[in-house]
Write a protein that holds these residues in place. Structure first.
Motif, PDB file in Angstrom:
ATOM      1  N   ILE A  40       0.856  -1.188   0.000  1.00  0.00           N
ATOM      2  CA  ILE A  40       0.000   0.000   0.000  1.00  0.00           C
ATOM      3  C   ILE A  40       0.893   1.241   0.000  1.00  0.00           C
ATOM      4  O   ILE A  40       1.833   1.331   0.774  1.00  0.00           O
ATOM      5  N   SER A  41       0.563   2.193  -0.867  1.00  0.00           N
ATOM      6  CA  SER A  41       1.318   3.440  -0.920  1.00  0.00           C
ATOM      7  C   SER A  41       0.367   4.599  -1.177  1.00  0.00           C
ATOM      8  O   SER A  41      -0.821   4.396  -1.419  1.00  0.00           O
ATOM      9  N   MET A  42       0.915   5.788  -1.127  1.00  0.00           N
ATOM     10  CA  MET A  42       0.153   7.011  -1.390  1.00  0.00           C
ATOM     11  C   MET A  42       0.763   7.705  -2.594  1.00  0.00           C
ATOM     12  O   MET A  42       1.972   7.759  -2.734  1.00  0.00           O
ATOM     13  N   ASP A  43      -0.098   8.230  -3.440  1.00  0.00           N
ATOM     14  CA  ASP A  43       0.328   9.055  -4.562  1.00  0.00           C
ATOM     15  C   ASP A  43      -0.612  10.251  -4.586  1.00  0.00           C
ATOM     16  O   ASP A  43      -1.783  10.110  -4.960  1.00  0.00           O
ATOM     17  N   GLY A  44      -0.111  11.385  -4.126  1.00  0.00           N
ATOM     18  CA  GLY A  44      -0.982  12.547  -3.971  1.00  0.00           C
ATOM     19  C   GLY A  44      -2.023  12.255  -2.914  1.00  0.00           C
ATOM     20  O   GLY A  44      -1.690  11.855  -1.807  1.00  0.00           O
ATOM     21  N   ASP A  45      -3.292  12.391  -3.280  1.00  0.00           N
ATOM     22  CA  ASP A  45      -4.360  12.128  -2.312  1.00  0.00           C
ATOM     23  C   ASP A  45      -5.000  10.762  -2.515  1.00  0.00           C
ATOM     24  O   ASP A  45      -6.060  10.486  -1.980  1.00  0.00           O
ATOM     25  N   LYS A  46      -4.366   9.887  -3.261  1.00  0.00           N
ATOM     26  CA  LYS A  46      -4.907   8.549  -3.536  1.00  0.00           C
ATOM     27  C   LYS A  46      -4.100   7.486  -2.790  1.00  0.00           C
ATOM     28  O   LYS A  46      -2.882   7.551  -2.705  1.00  0.00           O
ATOM     29  N   VAL A  47      -4.804   6.496  -2.264  1.00  0.00           N
ATOM     30  CA  VAL A  47      -4.164   5.301  -1.713  1.00  0.00           C
ATOM     31  C   VAL A  47      -4.050   4.313  -2.869  1.00  0.00           C
ATOM     32  O   VAL A  47      -5.031   4.045  -3.565  1.00  0.00           O
ATOM     33  N   LEU A  48      -2.855   3.805  -3.088  1.00  0.00           N
ATOM     34  CA  LEU A  48      -2.603   2.837  -4.154  1.00  0.00           C
ATOM     35  C   LEU A  48      -2.333   1.472  -3.553  1.00  0.00           C
ATOM     36  O   LEU A  48      -1.627   1.366  -2.553  1.00  0.00           O
ATOM     37  N   LEU A  49      -2.889   0.444  -4.169  1.00  0.00           N
ATOM     38  CA  LEU A  49      -2.653  -0.931  -3.741  1.00  0.00           C
ATOM     39  C   LEU A  49      -2.210  -1.726  -4.961  1.00  0.00           C
ATOM     40  O   LEU A  49      -2.725  -1.518  -6.058  1.00  0.00           O
ATOM     41  N   ARG A  50      -1.295  -2.650  -4.761  1.00  0.00           N
ATOM     42  CA  ARG A  50      -0.806  -3.487  -5.854  1.00  0.00           C
ATOM     43  C   ARG A  50      -0.938  -4.951  -5.455  1.00  0.00           C
ATOM     44  O   ARG A  50      -0.692  -5.312  -4.313  1.00  0.00           O
ATOM     45  N   ALA A  51      -1.304  -5.775  -6.455  1.00  0.00           N
ATOM     46  CA  ALA A  51      -1.421  -7.215  -6.221  1.00  0.00           C
ATOM     47  C   ALA A  51      -1.355  -7.926  -7.560  1.00  0.00           C
ATOM     48  O   ALA A  51      -2.165  -7.637  -8.449  1.00  0.00           O
ATOM     49  N   ALA A  52      -0.404  -8.807  -7.711  1.00  0.00           N
ATOM     50  CA  ALA A  52      -0.301  -9.669  -8.889  1.00  0.00           C
ATOM     51  C   ALA A  52      -0.426  -8.892 -10.198  1.00  0.00           C
ATOM     52  O   ALA A  52      -1.199  -9.253 -11.076  1.00  0.00           O
ATOM     53  N   GLY A  53       0.327  -7.801 -10.316  1.00  0.00           N
ATOM     54  CA  GLY A  53       0.319  -7.023 -11.537  1.00  0.00           C
ATOM     55  C   GLY A  53      -0.894  -6.129 -11.725  1.00  0.00           C
ATOM     56  O   GLY A  53      -1.043  -5.485 -12.758  1.00  0.00           O
ATOM     57  N   ARG A  54      -1.771  -6.084 -10.761  1.00  0.00           N
ATOM     58  CA  ARG A  54      -2.970  -5.250 -10.830  1.00  0.00           C
ATOM     59  C   ARG A  54      -2.817  -4.087  -9.850  1.00  0.00           C
ATOM     60  O   ARG A  54      -1.999  -4.139  -8.938  1.00  0.00           O
TER      61      ARG A  54
END
Length: 181
Positions: A40-54
């Motif tokens: 889980i990371s932050m980019d600006g005001d969005k929370v980003l999640l990554r899983a299996a290339g998605r």
């Protein structure tokens, strides 16, 4: 040095590690991505999640997009997205505060040791450092509680929104594992 100074040295090392643990990376678009925890990371005001290339994004209003496509959410699902967002941003905020406190504690401890050595008053040096370390430990426990709250929010969101399930990667007991360290 007494046997009791070993924990102080370990706490100083932990404080320095916390100060430098925040992970940031520059993105091709010039933005900065800040790691929150695990995937889980932050980019600006969005929370980003990554899983299996998605990838998934959650906005402050609880809106969720997966692989660039906005999901149609019920009000309850959007409220759960907002809760997850709040816990993730709280995790980032608490982690940054702990990093700053760790850096301040390390600086204060070094100043205390130098001053006490210079003045010949080393009797209370360890007690002073232990008092500062106790404050940092309290912040670490708060961060562990936040990790558990983030995991709980993740579980509620993935139960209500099956499309989110691949991104629900925080393991059971994440807060307990954190407290054991």
């Amino acid at each position: 040095m007494t046997a009791r100074t070993v924990p102080v040295a370990a706490l100083l090392a932990a404080a320095l590690a916390a100060a430098f643990a925040g992970a940031c990376s520059r993105q091709p678009d010039g933005g900065v991505q800040v790691s929150v925890i695990d995937h889980i990371s932050m980019d600006g005001d969005k929370v980003l999640l990554r899983a299996a290339g998605r990838s998934a994004q959650i906005g402050p209003d609880g809106a969720i997009a997966i692989d660039g496509g906005a999901l149609a959410l019920t009000p309850a699902q959007q409220a759960l997205g907002r809760e997850f967002y709040q816990q993730a941003t709280g995790m980032r905020r608490d982690g940054a505060a702990m990093g700053k406190a760790g850096a301040a504690m390390a600086g204060q401890a070094l100043s205390t040791v130098a001053r006490d050595l210079r003045d010949g008053n080393t009797d209370q040096t360890e007690a002073k450092i232990q008092a500062e370390a106790a404050k940092l430990e309290a912040q670490a426990l708060q961060l562990c509680q936040r990790a558990q709250a983030l995991r709980d929010a993740q579980q509620r969101l993935s139960a209500a929104l099956p499309q989110f399930e691949p991104f629900a990667r925080l393991a059971a007991g994440v807060g307990d594992d954190c407290r054991k360290r």
